[in-house]
Design a protein around this motif. Structure first.
Motif, PDB file in Angstrom:
ATOM      1  N   GLU A 184       0.876  -1.173   0.000  1.00 48.33           N
ATOM      2  CA  GLU A 184       0.000   0.000   0.000  1.00 48.33           C
ATOM      3  C   GLU A 184       0.910   1.220   0.000  1.00 48.33           C
ATOM      4  O   GLU A 184       1.539   1.555   1.008  1.00 48.33           O
ATOM      5  CB  GLU A 184      -0.903   0.012   1.233  1.00 48.33           C
ATOM      6  N   GLY A 236      -1.642   4.014  -4.393  1.00 52.60           N
ATOM      7  CA  GLY A 236      -2.433   3.097  -3.580  1.00 52.60           C
ATOM      8  C   GLY A 236      -1.845   1.702  -3.581  1.00 52.60           C
ATOM      9  O   GLY A 236      -0.624   1.517  -3.579  1.00 52.60           O
ATOM     10  N   LEU A 237      -2.720   0.704  -3.618  1.00 52.05           N
ATOM     11  CA  LEU A 237      -2.280  -0.685  -3.566  1.00 52.05           C
ATOM     12  C   LEU A 237      -1.622  -1.083  -4.890  1.00 52.05           C
ATOM     13  O   LEU A 237      -2.185  -0.873  -5.964  1.00 52.05           O
ATOM     14  CB  LEU A 237      -3.467  -1.606  -3.285  1.00 52.05           C
TER      15      LEU A 237
END
Length: 420
Positions: free
Chosen positions: A336, A343-344
């Protein structure tokens, strides 16, 4: 094909394709002679392999089938390394048996770094081979065989090849010419025996000296860095969650790549960047972003599977690099990123053939800095992917290189992309 008439082949990405057919010819013929003229008792792990083949009707059939399906035409009288073709599983087992207590010699080729691959290569590309090397029992036993070899390569006994022989030694003139500035670049002690390395594996997983691979923009979360010392292989956008990855062009199939992880839907329509590690270089993985480890897992898979869609591949599964992201043994590290515009994301390390041991050195929940080690391949390099979600707008900077089989390695920790 005789040694005197064998062609010289150029290197391709990662330098795994043979560049001197005569060296490979001599190597494979030596192994075949050992296996046929002076067979020795199989090591226990290879006796297990023999019992698996002979004790399972389907596997027994497949191993006979794959070796008999290699054509008897002129082109296939020799294996890809130039030596006589292997057409008996008894000979195959004997040849692998001799490899398990040896460390790879240096030479000017690449395929000798994959000695078992050289033995199996043409049979891998047959219908029987395609079925055999996707068989769960076969791959479970291959993992045991390769782990046994890894134990030898991690032992002090394997250091014998870390010598200054100008042709075969990894510290000799030939090797040093192929790895220029070795002492300046890598942590070692030239005045100590074996340059201070404790095993072949210790030599192969060597580390860069401090300052050799600085992290690009360590505090700029918009910059994504190269996770491995690697050559760009493919950049794909709009990747599907499920696709027919075994067909021509080998489209990525995220569900299979990520082993059905519950997060896979988040990546549907996203971007995959794949790159290939050099045979003679650096084999550790580093985080491409600042962030937190969400999940880290090794997925068991195949070792010698290649897609039939690519046809003959004399350095298989080199031409099947996209395909094996779905089926081969691989490590998945979900991160993450601190930058919400990323983001991820997922780093995937994919083992190829003998290069099968993926060691993760981070833990779930750990906060990592860009450039921090995530893990490593043991015995060699392989291929890896960075996987991003859709909506992550990435501007890739590959320093003039076009992804493909003839690209050149980019330094680990250098900038490869920026998120917009």
């Amino acid at each position: 094909m005789s040694a005197s008439t064998a062609p010289s082949l150029p290197y391709r990405v990662g330098q795994w394709l043979p560049s001197d057919q005569r060296v490979l010819d001599a190597w494979i013929e030596k192994r075949l002679a050992q296996a046929t003229a002076n067979p020795v008792p199989l090591l226990p792990i290879m006796e297990e392999f023999k019992q698996l083949i002979e004790g399972d009707a389907a596997i027994y059939m497949l191993f006979h089938q794959m070796l008999s399906e290699v054509p008897h035409t002129r082109h296939f009288r020799h294996n890809p390394a130039g030596g006589p073709q292997v057409r008996s599983y008894h000979v195959m087992l004997q040849m692998i048996n001799t490899i398990l207590t040896e460390a790879p010699e240096f030479n000017t080729t690449g395929l000798v770094g994959f000695p078992i691959n050289a033995i199996l290569d043409w049979s891998m590309d047959t219908p029987g081979g395609f079925a055999a090397f996707l068989n769960e029992k076969v791959n479970r036993q291959l993992k045991r065989v390769l782990n046994e070899w890894a134990r030898f390569l991690g032992s002090a006994d394997s250091r014998y090849i870390l010598n200054d022989d100008p042709v075969k030694g990894w510290l000799g003139a030939g090797a040093m010419a192929a790895m220029p500035h070795f002492v300046e670049h890598f942590v070692c002690e030239p005045t100590a025996p074996y340059y201070g390395f404790t095993s072949w594996d210790d030599f192969f997983t060597r580390q860069f000296r401090e300052g050799q691979r600085p992290v690009a923009a360590p505090d700029d979360d918009s910059v994504i860095t190269n996770a491995c010392e690697s050559a760009p292989y493919r950049l794909a956008r709009g990747v599907k969650q499920i696709d027919r990855f075994w067909i021509k062009a080998q489209p990525y199939s995220l569900t299979h790549m990520l082993d059905g992880d519950s997060r896979v839907a988040q990546f549907d329509g996203g971007t995959v960047y794949q790159a290939f590690l050099d045979a003679l270089s650096y084999h550790r993985w580093h985080s491409p972003v600042n962030g937190r480890i969400v999940k880290a897992v090794v997925v068991d898979g195949s070792y010698y599977s290649e897609t039939p869609a690519e046809g003959e591949d004399d350095s298989g599964p080199n031409d099947s690099q996209a395909y094996i992201t779905e089926v081969a043994t691989r490590a998945l590290v979900f991160i993450e990123a601190d930058n919400p515009a990323i983001g991820l994301m997922c780093f995937m390390a994919v083992g190829m053939a003998e290069v099968s041991t993926c060691q993760i050195t981070v833990y779930e929940g750990q906060q990592v800095r860009k450039g921090q080690q995530l893990g490593m391949f043991h015995f060699g390099g392989s291929t890896h992917c960075l996987i991003f979600r859709p909506g992550v707008e990435l501007d890739f900077t590959l320093h003039g290189h076009t992804p493909g089989l003839n690209s050149k390695s980019l330094p680990v920790n250098s900038q490869i992309a920026r998120v917009k």
